[in-house]
Design a protein around this motif. Structure first.
Motif, short mmCIF file in Angstrom:
data_model
loop_
_atom_site.label_atom_id
_atom_site.label_comp_id
_atom_site.label_asym_id
_atom_site.label_seq_id
_atom_site.Cartn_x
_atom_site.Cartn_y
_atom_site.Cartn_z
N VAL A 198 -9.94 5.09 3.20
CA VAL A 198 -8.71 4.30 3.07
C VAL A 198 -9.16 2.85 3.30
O VAL A 198 -9.68 2.55 4.38
CB VAL A 198 -7.67 4.68 4.16
N ARG A 218 0.84 -1.21 0.00
CA ARG A 218 0.00 0.00 0.00
C ARG A 218 0.87 1.26 0.00
O ARG A 218 0.54 2.25 -0.66
CB ARG A 218 -0.96 -0.01 1.20
N THR A 246 -12.22 0.07 13.05
CA THR A 246 -11.04 -0.78 12.84
C THR A 246 -9.89 0.01 12.25
O THR A 246 -10.07 0.87 11.39
CB THR A 246 -11.34 -1.95 11.89
C1 LIG Z 1 -8.31 7.48 7.37
C2 LIG Z 1 -8.01 6.06 7.74
N1 LIG Z 1 -8.94 5.12 7.51
C3 LIG Z 1 -8.72 3.83 7.82
C4 LIG Z 1 -7.53 3.42 8.38
C5 LIG Z 1 -7.32 1.98 8.74
O1 LIG Z 1 -6.34 1.37 7.94
P1 LIG Z 1 -5.52 0.13 8.46
O2 LIG Z 1 -6.51 -0.83 8.99
O3 LIG Z 1 -4.85 -0.38 7.23
O4 LIG Z 1 -4.58 0.61 9.49
C6 LIG Z 1 -6.54 4.36 8.64
C7 LIG Z 1 -5.27 3.98 9.27
O5 LIG Z 1 -4.32 3.66 8.66
C8 LIG Z 1 -6.78 5.69 8.30
O6 LIG Z 1 -5.84 6.64 8.53
#
Ligand SMILES: Cc1ncc(COP(=O)(O)O)c(C=O)c1O
Length: 333
Positions: free
Chosen positions: A245, A87, A283
């Motif tokens: 994201v 990513r 999460t």
């Molecule tokens: C805006 C946002 N949404 C969602 C996530 C969750 O992503 P992940 O589960 O890959 O950490 C994050 C954190 O990285 C984030 O900053």
């Protein structure tokens, strides 16, 4: 309606007593580590600096990741580090930033710096940024790219109380920027100005975190977490079309739920659909699986019988290597 239905019989997931779900021996602070991986080598962290005219400082042109290291019975392990590095490279590509390392080298760097720092419960922050260059907004033309992988301690993110009993959340007055304005899937530093505004608003209103609606008027995400809710026997969340994201924790939860045959719905949802939910949880790598006990005065179910608590337990069993079915997600040092 959901209010009149009997509580669901959710699957039990990993065979671990609920009381043991959240280990008590987590670090209390966020102490920085002594060493950092910087452009391919291990260096003393306190000797590193960034130029005051670094493009990233002025225009938010950095991309980053957050990865956790958990203690397991076979020693510390990084969770889904390959997916995080993939990513990171995807985010860099969207910003025209060429990173001279592949996934394998970055993973190796993360393992090396974690080992060198001698930590077993930590948060790893790889970050690539456009450095010193002319005062223009075409950094890919003239600014060197640097990459570092730093580590620090991290216990809970929204606090142990929130992890155990639920976070109090507000709906932000700030909207999440639309995926047609910025590539929402990228974890880019500049994007987080939006999250900072919403998180400060939550702080000022006395809440733990905020959920943002997007420009379509549906729910996007919390400031650094994806949103799940449970209603009428279904586990629901949204996808990239909602300007999120797409979290690696979100994906992990969907996989664990699928394997346990929990009915799942992945589509855009409105605030009113969410507010009619029986339970809600957030999460993220840092926040893990955090139940939501309240949104703006409206209460939601928490506690060990909820699907969220069961998924939290399954998640924590997975990341700490107690669930042998998912050892492929772990990279041991
Ligand atoms: C805006 C946002 N949404 C969602 C996530 C969750 O992503 P992940 O589960 O890959 O950490 C994050 C954190 O990285 C984030 O900053």
């Amino acid at each position: 309606m959901s209010d009149t239905q009997p509580p669901m019989e959710w699957p039990n997931f990993a065979d671990i007593p609920l009381e043991e779900a959240i280990p008590t021996s987590r670090p209390k602070g966020q102490a920085l580590s002594r060493f950092v991986w910087w452009d391919g080598e291990i260096r003393r962290a306190e000797k590193q600096s960034v130029h005051y005219y670094a493009n990233a400082l002025h225009y938010g042109t950095a991309v980053f990741e957050g990865i956790r290291v958990y203690p397991t019975s076979r020693g510390p392990a990084l969770f889904r580090v390959q997916d995080h590095m993939r990513r990171l490279l995807g985010s860099a590509r969207l910003y025209g930033m060429s990173i001279p390392y592949g996934v394998a080298e970055l993973v190796q760097g993360a393992v090396q710096v974690t080992r060198q720092n001698g930590i077993n419960h930590a948060y790893i922050r790889p970050l690539a940024f456009f450095g010193y260059g002319p005062i223009d907004i075409k950094p890919k033309q003239a600014c060197a790219v640097s990459v570092f992988i730093a580590t620090r301690e991290l216990g809970t993110f929204l606090g142990e109380k929130a992890l155990r009993n639920g976070a109090r959340v507000t709906i932000s007055s700030w909207r999440k920027f639309h995926h047609s304005a910025l590539p929402t899937m990228a974890k880019a530093s500049g994007h987080y100005a939006n999250s900072v505004l919403a998180a400060h608003e939550a702080l000022d209103r006395g809440y733990d975190d905020a959920i943002l609606l997007n420009q379509d008027g549906t729910v996007s995400s919390a400031t650094g977490e994806n949103v799940f809710f449970v209603r009428d026997g279904q586990l629901c969340t949204n996808d990239e079309a909602s300007s999120i994201v797409p979290g690696i924790t979100r994906d992990t939860i969907l996989r664990l739920a699928q394997e346990a045959h929990v009915p799942i719905s992945v589509k855009a949802f409105t605030r009113e659909e969410m507010m009619r939910a029986e339970e809600i949880f957030l999460t993220g790598t840092a926040a893990e699986v955090t139940p939501v006990c309240e949104i703006d005065g409206v209460e939601f179910r928490t506690g060990k019988d909820t699907l969220g608590a069961r998924l939290q337990r399954a998640y924590l069993a997975t990341v700490t290597g107690k669930d042998a079915r998912h050892h492929d997600w772990l990279t041991w040092l």
